[in-house]
Design a protein around this motif. Structure first.
Motif, mmCIF file in Angstrom:
data_model
loop_
_atom_site.group_PDB
_atom_site.id
_atom_site.type_symbol
_atom_site.label_atom_id
_atom_site.label_comp_id
_atom_site.label_asym_id
_atom_site.label_seq_id
_atom_site.Cartn_x
_atom_site.Cartn_y
_atom_site.Cartn_z
ATOM 1 N N SER A 28 47.764 28.294 29.776
ATOM 2 C CA SER A 28 47.982 27.237 30.676
ATOM 3 C C SER A 28 46.953 27.117 31.497
ATOM 4 C CB SER A 28 49.407 27.354 31.284
ATOM 5 O OG SER A 28 49.380 28.444 32.295
ATOM 6 N N LEU A 29 46.757 25.790 31.851
ATOM 7 C CA LEU A 29 45.599 25.242 32.696
ATOM 8 C C LEU A 29 46.315 25.186 34.199
ATOM 9 C CD1 LEU A 29 42.822 24.127 32.929
ATOM 10 C CD2 LEU A 29 43.729 21.871 32.638
ATOM 11 N N ARG A 30 45.556 25.916 35.003
ATOM 12 C CA ARG A 30 45.956 25.898 36.433
ATOM 13 C C ARG A 30 45.242 24.784 36.989
ATOM 14 N NH1 ARG A 30 46.151 32.190 38.678
ATOM 15 N NH2 ARG A 30 48.126 32.813 38.015
ATOM 16 N N SER A 31 43.879 24.763 37.068
ATOM 17 C CA SER A 31 42.882 23.648 37.631
ATOM 18 C C SER A 31 41.705 23.471 36.821
ATOM 19 C CB SER A 31 42.721 23.956 39.175
ATOM 20 O OG SER A 31 41.825 25.316 39.141
ATOM 21 N N ILE A 32 40.942 22.321 36.870
ATOM 22 C CA ILE A 32 39.787 22.020 36.501
ATOM 23 C C ILE A 32 39.182 21.134 37.326
ATOM 24 C CG2 ILE A 32 40.743 20.029 35.026
ATOM 25 C CD1 ILE A 32 38.773 21.082 32.784
ATOM 26 N N SER A 45 34.446 23.624 35.779
ATOM 27 C CA SER A 45 34.940 24.952 35.531
ATOM 28 C C SER A 45 36.588 24.794 35.583
ATOM 29 C CB SER A 45 34.731 25.893 36.810
ATOM 30 O OG SER A 45 35.039 25.643 38.098
ATOM 31 N N ALA A 46 37.189 25.530 34.589
ATOM 32 C CA ALA A 46 38.589 25.320 34.598
ATOM 33 C C ALA A 46 39.192 27.022 34.741
ATOM 34 C CB ALA A 46 39.057 24.822 33.143
ATOM 35 N N VAL A 47 40.156 26.913 35.726
ATOM 36 C CA VAL A 47 41.082 28.044 35.609
ATOM 37 C C VAL A 47 42.381 28.132 34.918
ATOM 38 C CG1 VAL A 47 42.180 29.598 37.598
ATOM 39 C CG2 VAL A 47 40.233 28.381 38.094
ATOM 40 N N VAL A 48 42.653 29.291 34.168
ATOM 41 C CA VAL A 48 43.684 29.298 33.205
ATOM 42 C C VAL A 48 44.479 30.495 33.493
ATOM 43 C CG1 VAL A 48 42.306 28.039 31.582
ATOM 44 C CG2 VAL A 48 42.271 30.531 31.451
ATOM 45 N N ASP A 49 45.567 30.415 32.741
ATOM 46 C CA ASP A 49 46.577 31.523 33.076
ATOM 47 C C ASP A 49 46.987 31.915 31.716
ATOM 48 O OD1 ASP A 49 48.559 33.191 33.882
ATOM 49 O OD2 ASP A 49 50.213 31.782 34.613
ATOM 50 N N ALA A 50 46.810 33.365 31.491
ATOM 51 C CA ALA A 50 47.011 33.779 30.225
ATOM 52 C C ALA A 50 47.932 35.260 30.275
ATOM 53 C CB ALA A 50 45.902 34.099 29.566
ATOM 54 N N GLY A 51 48.596 35.211 31.558
ATOM 55 C CA GLY A 51 49.497 36.402 31.782
ATOM 56 C C GLY A 51 48.634 37.871 32.008
ATOM 57 N N VAL A 68 32.948 32.343 29.764
ATOM 58 C CA VAL A 68 34.215 32.837 30.375
ATOM 59 C C VAL A 68 33.923 33.850 31.562
ATOM 60 C CG1 VAL A 68 36.399 33.957 29.893
ATOM 61 C CG2 VAL A 68 35.624 32.273 28.205
ATOM 62 N N ILE A 69 34.452 33.794 32.522
ATOM 63 C CA ILE A 69 34.498 34.828 33.721
ATOM 64 C C ILE A 69 35.681 34.913 34.061
ATOM 65 C CG2 ILE A 69 33.238 35.534 35.995
ATOM 66 C CD1 ILE A 69 30.950 33.679 35.200
ATOM 67 N N GLY A 70 36.369 36.179 33.763
ATOM 68 C CA GLY A 70 37.920 36.532 33.972
ATOM 69 C C GLY A 70 38.576 35.428 33.466
ATOM 70 N N SER A 71 39.374 34.825 34.304
ATOM 71 C CA SER A 71 40.326 33.808 33.806
ATOM 72 C C SER A 71 39.550 32.172 34.033
ATOM 73 C CB SER A 71 41.577 33.745 34.899
ATOM 74 O OG SER A 71 41.405 33.740 35.959
ATOM 75 N N THR A 72 38.261 32.183 34.331
ATOM 76 C CA THR A 72 37.635 30.912 34.542
ATOM 77 C C THR A 72 36.714 30.267 33.199
ATOM 78 O OG1 THR A 72 37.729 31.153 37.049
ATOM 79 C CG2 THR A 72 35.988 29.747 35.958
ATOM 80 N N VAL A 73 36.986 29.295 32.832
ATOM 81 C CA VAL A 73 36.177 29.019 31.717
ATOM 82 C C VAL A 73 35.032 27.848 32.274
ATOM 83 C CG1 VAL A 73 36.063 27.889 29.567
ATOM 84 C CG2 VAL A 73 37.968 29.295 30.164
ATOM 85 N N LEU A 100 45.206 26.816 24.486
ATOM 86 C CA LEU A 100 45.226 25.607 25.270
ATOM 87 C C LEU A 100 43.966 24.939 24.761
ATOM 88 C CD1 LEU A 100 45.359 24.140 28.169
ATOM 89 C CD2 LEU A 100 43.823 25.823 29.114
ATOM 90 N N LEU A 101 44.221 23.667 24.892
ATOM 91 C CA LEU A 101 43.064 22.753 24.367
ATOM 92 C C LEU A 101 42.519 21.667 25.437
ATOM 93 C CD1 LEU A 101 44.609 21.474 20.836
ATOM 94 C CD2 LEU A 101 43.039 23.635 21.672
ATOM 95 N N ILE A 102 41.492 21.872 25.992
ATOM 96 C CA ILE A 102 40.766 20.950 26.969
ATOM 97 C C ILE A 102 39.959 20.026 26.256
ATOM 98 C CG2 ILE A 102 39.471 20.891 29.173
ATOM 99 C CD1 ILE A 102 40.191 23.889 29.537
ATOM 100 N N SER A 103 40.155 18.743 26.484
ATOM 101 C CA SER A 103 39.300 17.522 25.990
ATOM 102 C C SER A 103 38.372 17.343 26.982
ATOM 103 C CB SER A 103 40.286 16.288 25.736
ATOM 104 O OG SER A 103 39.402 15.355 25.369
ATOM 105 N N VAL A 104 36.857 17.045 26.534
ATOM 106 C CA VAL A 104 35.977 17.020 27.375
ATOM 107 C C VAL A 104 35.137 15.653 27.014
ATOM 108 C CG1 VAL A 104 33.467 17.765 28.404
ATOM 109 C CG2 VAL A 104 35.598 19.320 28.026
ATOM 110 N N VAL A 105 35.179 14.629 27.983
ATOM 111 C CA VAL A 105 34.768 13.288 27.479
ATOM 112 C C VAL A 105 33.250 13.072 28.223
ATOM 113 C CG1 VAL A 105 35.288 10.823 27.283
ATOM 114 C CG2 VAL A 105 37.073 12.645 26.890
ATOM 115 N N GLN A 106 32.508 12.575 27.449
ATOM 116 C CA GLN A 106 31.394 12.166 28.246
ATOM 117 C C GLN A 106 30.709 10.461 27.768
ATOM 118 O OE1 GLN A 106 27.688 14.165 26.918
ATOM 119 N NE2 GLN A 106 26.473 13.828 28.786
#
Length: 358
Positions: A28-32, A45-51, A68-73, A100-106
């Motif tokens: 799940s996505l916590r923040s981006i 950067s996106a912080v995710v939760d993977a238990g 990826v660094i820890g729980s941060t993408v 988790l799918l994150i859509s990045v738009v430019q």
């Protein structure tokens, strides 16, 4: 007792249920920080939760890079010059969980990009070009152009601009400035530079001999001398334009802004005769003979520019580095052997002054 046992079992059941509820079934996505970028790109950067599980991230497009660094993408979106919006999908995975799918738009390109933004001209490269990418039309103005030193022309499709330096390099550096203004976006400045000509380059060419005290037995028509490149910006090949010596140039160094002629130069051979250059003069105030080897004595001249007349002058004299030896006369010899058997004095002079236009 039975009552307490039932209460304990109920508490354990509730605790077990809570643990199952807290164990995620998907990443799940916590923040981006952001998911939309302009054409310039940038970082996010996106912080995710993977238990607590290890995660991986993969982008569907090469222009959107992941780390990826820890729980941060971390996301790195590259700059874009396309005319349409584009989208990348970043898939974040962890073992046993739905991804988790994150859509990045430019956004599409909006504005003006010019490469390069500094053009440095030379006498051999008088016209230089810059590549232009623009989302619409743009205007070009020379906002700094001293004495009309520069001009420009645009290609028909506007994808390049050619700038021309209208004058050869001179004793001073000339700078210009061009401003490109697009319909949308910020203006871009191009700096135009015509560097000043190096002193070394000014010295190349043919010099008039304005003064030379030719001594008895020497050639009498020493009227011009030519400097040519030997080692660029470091030394010259110097030719005396006289039939007796024109095939046997000597070397003059260019060091600390001075032209330096040193002793001990073997100039060449005709097949039967050898030709050499020497300096003679007193040693510790006595005599008139110097052991001729490189570095013992030298004549040197610092170029003097006459801006009003447009001329350069070289007045040669002893450079004061002979350790008690003073170079008074310059002599060219014709020899029977490689160096010492002097048979003919081709030129002997105690003064050499040169002048040329620039």
């Amino acid at each position: 007792m039975k009552h307490y046992l039932l209460l304990l079992l109920a508490s354990l059941a509730m605790l077990t249920g809570c643990e199952k509820d807290d164990d995620p079934t998907s990443v799940s996505l916590r923040s981006i920080t952001r998911e939309k970028f302009d054409y310039k790109g940038g970082l996010a950067s996106a912080v995710v939760d993977a238990g607590g599980r290890n995660i991986t991230a993969e982008s569907s497009e090469t222009w959107c890079r992941t780390a990826v660094i820890g729980s941060t993408v971390n996301l790195n979106v590259l700059a874009y010059t396309g005319d349409r919006e584009r989208t990348a999908t970043v898939t974040v995975k962890a073992e046993g969980l739905a991804p988790l799918l994150i859509s990045v738009v430019q956004d599409k390109f909006r504005g003006l990009v010019v490469t390069p933004t500094t053009l440095i001209f030379s006498d051999t490269d008088r016209t230089l070009s810059a590549a232009v990418t623009c989302s619409g039309t743009y205007e070009v103005k020379l906002t700094e152009n001293p004495n009309e030193a520069f001009s420009f022309s645009k290609s028909e499709d506007g994808t390049s601009i050619s700038f021309t330096s209208n004058k050869a390099s001179s004793r001073v550096e000339v700078k210009g400035r061009a401003e490109l203004t697009p319909e949308e976006g910020e203006p871009v400045i191009i700096t135009l530079i015509q560097p000043k000509k190096s002193t070394y380059d000014f010295l190349l060419g043919t010099w008039n001999v304005t003064k030379t005290d030719i001594l008895a037995g020497s050639i009498q028509n020493l009227s011009s001398i030519t400097f040519a490149v030997r080692e660029n910006q470091y030394s010259f090949k110097v030719t005396i334009n006289d039939p007796a010596l024109k095939d046997y140039p000597f070397t003059a160094e260019f060091a600390d802004g001075k032209v330096v002629i040193q002793t001990g130069q073997e100039l060449g051979s005709s097949g039967t005769k050898f030709y050499t250059l020497h300096f003679n003069g007193p040693q510790n105030g006595q005599g008139n003979y110097i052991w001729s080897q490189a570095g013992v004595v030298a004549w040197a001249a610092e170029p003097v520019f006459d801006e009003s007349a447009g001329t350069i002058q070289l007045v040669f004299g002893d450079n004061g580095q002979g350790n008690g030896k003073v170079a008074k006369t310059l002599c060219f010899w014709e020899n029977n052997d490689r160096y010492w058997s002097f048979t003919g004095q081709l030129c002997l002079t105690n003064a050499l002054e040169l002048s040329k236009n620039y």
